[in-house]
Scaffold this active site. Structure first.
Site, PDB file in Angstrom:
ATOM      1  N   GLY A 197      87.224  62.947  51.300  1.00 56.38           N
ATOM      2  CA  GLY A 197      86.502  64.212  51.268  1.00 56.38           C
ATOM      3  C   GLY A 197      85.409  64.433  52.287  1.00 56.38           C
ATOM      4  O   GLY A 197      84.694  65.441  52.208  1.00 56.38           O
ATOM      5  N   GLY A 198      85.253  63.535  53.253  1.00 55.32           N
ATOM      6  CA  GLY A 198      84.200  63.710  54.257  1.00 55.32           C
ATOM      7  C   GLY A 198      84.350  65.025  55.008  1.00 55.32           C
ATOM      8  O   GLY A 198      83.371  65.776  55.174  1.00 55.32           O
ATOM      9  N   LYS A 199      85.576  65.314  55.440  1.00 54.48           N
ATOM     10  CA  LYS A 199      85.773  66.546  56.221  1.00 54.48           C
ATOM     11  C   LYS A 199      85.711  67.771  55.315  1.00 54.48           C
ATOM     12  O   LYS A 199      85.262  68.834  55.748  1.00 54.48           O
ATOM     13  CB  LYS A 199      87.096  66.481  56.997  1.00 54.48           C
ATOM     14  CG  LYS A 199      87.089  65.367  58.013  1.00 54.48           C
ATOM     15  CD  LYS A 199      88.209  65.456  58.985  1.00 54.48           C
ATOM     16  CE  LYS A 199      88.225  64.234  59.878  1.00 54.48           C
ATOM     17  NZ  LYS A 199      88.584  62.966  59.166  1.00 54.48           N
ATOM     18  N   ASP A 216      95.488  66.346  48.232  1.00 52.59           N
ATOM     19  CA  ASP A 216      95.840  65.005  48.702  1.00 52.59           C
ATOM     20  C   ASP A 216      96.927  64.487  47.771  1.00 52.59           C
ATOM     21  O   ASP A 216      96.813  64.601  46.549  1.00 52.59           O
ATOM     22  CB  ASP A 216      94.630  64.063  48.676  1.00 52.59           C
ATOM     23  CG  ASP A 216      94.864  62.839  49.530  1.00 52.59           C
ATOM     24  OD1 ASP A 216      94.312  62.761  50.640  1.00 52.59           O
ATOM     25  OD2 ASP A 216      95.639  61.958  49.083  1.00 52.59           O
ATOM     26  N   ARG A 221      93.204  58.990  44.819  1.00 50.28           N
ATOM     27  CA  ARG A 221      92.294  59.433  45.886  1.00 50.28           C
ATOM     28  C   ARG A 221      91.777  60.852  45.623  1.00 50.28           C
ATOM     29  O   ARG A 221      90.654  61.192  45.982  1.00 50.28           O
ATOM     30  CB  ARG A 221      92.968  59.322  47.255  1.00 50.28           C
ATOM     31  CG  ARG A 221      93.047  57.865  47.729  1.00 50.28           C
ATOM     32  CD  ARG A 221      93.829  57.702  48.998  1.00 50.28           C
ATOM     33  NE  ARG A 221      93.210  58.269  50.167  1.00 50.28           N
ATOM     34  CZ  ARG A 221      92.396  57.633  50.997  1.00 50.28           C
ATOM     35  NH1 ARG A 221      92.072  56.386  50.748  1.00 50.28           N
ATOM     36  NH2 ARG A 221      91.900  58.223  52.060  1.00 50.28           N
ATOM     37  N   ASP A 249     102.532  66.886  47.363  1.00 52.23           N
ATOM     38  CA  ASP A 249     103.008  66.308  48.615  1.00 52.23           C
ATOM     39  C   ASP A 249     102.850  67.403  49.678  1.00 52.23           C
ATOM     40  O   ASP A 249     103.547  68.416  49.652  1.00 52.23           O
ATOM     41  CB  ASP A 249     104.478  65.898  48.446  1.00 52.23           C
ATOM     42  CG  ASP A 249     105.096  65.455  49.762  1.00 52.23           C
ATOM     43  OD1 ASP A 249     104.381  65.426  50.785  1.00 52.23           O
ATOM     44  OD2 ASP A 249     106.296  65.131  49.752  1.00 52.23           O
ATOM     45  N   GLY A 250     101.928  67.179  50.600  1.00 48.60           N
ATOM     46  CA  GLY A 250     101.602  68.209  51.597  1.00 48.60           C
ATOM     47  C   GLY A 250     102.779  68.605  52.474  1.00 48.60           C
ATOM     48  O   GLY A 250     102.790  69.704  53.033  1.00 48.60           O
ATOM     49  N   ASP A 267      94.571  66.490  58.497  1.00 47.77           N
ATOM     50  CA  ASP A 267      93.973  65.208  58.864  1.00 47.77           C
ATOM     51  C   ASP A 267      94.878  64.111  58.281  1.00 47.77           C
ATOM     52  O   ASP A 267      94.658  63.632  57.172  1.00 47.77           O
ATOM     53  CB  ASP A 267      92.549  65.141  58.273  1.00 47.77           C
ATOM     54  CG  ASP A 267      91.792  63.919  58.732  1.00 47.77           C
ATOM     55  OD1 ASP A 267      91.936  63.519  59.896  1.00 47.77           O
ATOM     56  OD2 ASP A 267      91.049  63.346  57.902  1.00 47.77           O
ATOM     57  N   CYS A 322      92.787  59.188  63.097  1.00 48.99           N
ATOM     58  CA  CYS A 322      91.786  58.223  63.569  1.00 48.99           C
ATOM     59  C   CYS A 322      92.497  57.041  64.217  1.00 48.99           C
ATOM     60  O   CYS A 322      92.154  55.892  63.976  1.00 48.99           O
ATOM     61  CB  CYS A 322      90.819  57.810  62.467  1.00 48.99           C
ATOM     62  SG  CYS A 322      91.590  57.287  60.963  1.00 48.99           S
TER      63      CYS A 322
END
Ligand code: SAM
Length: 396
Positions: A197-199, A216, A221, A249-250, A267, A322
């Site tokens: 959840g940072g973004k 997600d 998570r 499921d994205g 992301d 990343c």
């Protein structure tokens, strides 16, 4: 002779001491038969040495040292908290790298011709022929860092009187994709792979979003993400009118909700290079996860395509990872642009982020000459990243 006598005397003393230790308290070092010969972190290093030495050439040795050294954090300030933590952090020597961004116009660079010759359309920001004007940034996202070369650690954030935390610690470079997504007042936004959840928090700091969908696929998570939101955002804001949290499921998002969002953040899961080199737990290079690792580019492509389908014409998509891997970064974007056109009749253009990254060149090291997207590369004096980002705009 005297030395031999001394050594004998010392050995006898050690023996005497051992005989004084009760047998049951003696600890014998165990060598587990299951201890892997090559731990996942070593396998990751072997893999990166083989691929990144080719991809990054002369830059790889310095990036490698940085990746293996202590990383730097940033503190994303929480506008919902009532504690004035900014002044406190500034007193400790931190600065808000977004507020300090270099807003001087960027001179036009000669690199344009190479990009124009590629198959992918790249939209140059409006220019007067000489200078590229700096992009507008959300005035509400604030992230503080210690100066270059200073790796002082932040203290954990403390709750205010309403039990909301004042800041969230993260890799400061991971704020860049959220900033560059350029969320505007009244936008509907989708964060397709959002946990932990940072973004999501960075997007919420803009205080401009009309409706936010956070998703997600991992249920555990998503639970963690929910807890993060509860620690940073007031209860009154976390209502069904403002925010929807799901565990779908994205890759299937395009089947359920098409042409709906003004901004979409994709992301994706990736080889998380820094984590893979430093932590054996939950490491994608462990032997048992080889299949999952090899399937990553396929999953990333499916997620990006789903994100593109979920965006409305005129809307913008940010793809981020990343990892330094070209196969997970540029190749995925290239294939997605191609497939979106061929399979779905969706035309996209790549938004040039060079004027954006130019503003932050004092804080981060960016990879030179990427023909698609931008990448923060780790450096000992500014040990952030890796973060790759590529912004697409839907034309049809
Ligand atoms: N955006 C997050 C943040 O800033 O805290 C980090 C996201 S992490 C890089 C990638 C996430 O993608 C993981 O939490 C993982 O559970 C999720 N994921 C993996 N496959 C997915 C899928 N098919 N659909 C949606 N999410 C997925």
């Amino acid at each position: 002779m005297a030395l031999l006598m001394d050594t004998r005397f010392l050995l006898r003393k050690v023996k005497d001491l051992r005989s004084l230790t009760p047998k049951r308290n003696r600890v014998k070092e165990k060598w587990a038969a299951t201890h892997p010969k090559y731990p996942p972190t070593s396998l990751a290093l072997q893999h990166f040495d083989a691929t990144y030495s080719v991809q990054l050439g002369k830059m790889w040795p310095s990036v490698r040292v940085a990746l293996l050294s202590e990383r730097k954090y940033g503190a994303l300030l929480n506008n919902f908290s009532h504690d004035a933590v900014l002044a406190d952090l500034q007193e400790k020597g931190c600065r808000d790298f977004i507020n300090d961004a270099d807003t001087e116009a960027q001179p036009c660079l000669e690199q344009v011709s190479e990009e124009e010759s590629s198959d992918v359309p790249v939209k140059k920001p409006d220019s007067d022929g000489q200078q590229l004007s700096p992009p507008q940034l959300s005035p509400n996202i604030k992230c503080v860092v210690f100066p270059r070369g200073d790796i002082t650690r932040f203290k954990p954030a403390r709750p205010d009187t309403y039990r909301l935390l004042g800041y969230y610690l993260l890799d400061a470079a991971s704020v860049l994709p959220c900033l560059a997504l350029n969320v505007q007042e009244g936008h509907n936004v989708l964060d397709l792979c959002a946990a932990p959840g940072g973004k999501t928090l960075a997007l919420l700091q803009t205080q401009a979003i009309r409706f936010l969908c956070v998703n997600d696929t991992s249920v555990s998570r998503t639970l963690r993400l929910r807890k993060v939101l509860q620690s940073y955002v007031p209860k009154e804001f976390l209502t069904d009118e403002n925010i929807r949290i799901t565990s779908f499921d994205g890759t299937r998002w395009g089947d359920i909700e098409r042409n709906s969002f003004d901004r979409v953040l994709v992301d994706v899961p990736c080889t998380t290079d820094r984590h893979s080199l430093t932590e054996d737990d939950n490491n994608i290079f462990s032997k048992t996860r080889t299949g999952e690792r090899r399937r990553l580019p396929q999953v990333q492509l499916a997620l990006l395509l789903a994100g593109i389908e979920a965006t409305c014409p005129g809307g913008e998509i940010m793809y981020s990872t990343c990892t330094l891997s070209q196969i997970q970064n540029l190749s995925v974007v290239e294939q997605a642009i191609h497939l979106a056109r061929e399979k779905h009749g969706i035309h996209l253009e790549v938004v040039d982020l060079q004027p954006f990254t130019h503003m932050f060149r004092k804080t981060f090291h960016f990879a030179p000459d990427l023909h698609l997207g931008e990448m923060v590369i780790p450096h000992l004096a500014a040990n952030f990243g890796p973060i790759y980002m590529c912004k697409l705009r839907r034309l049809t």
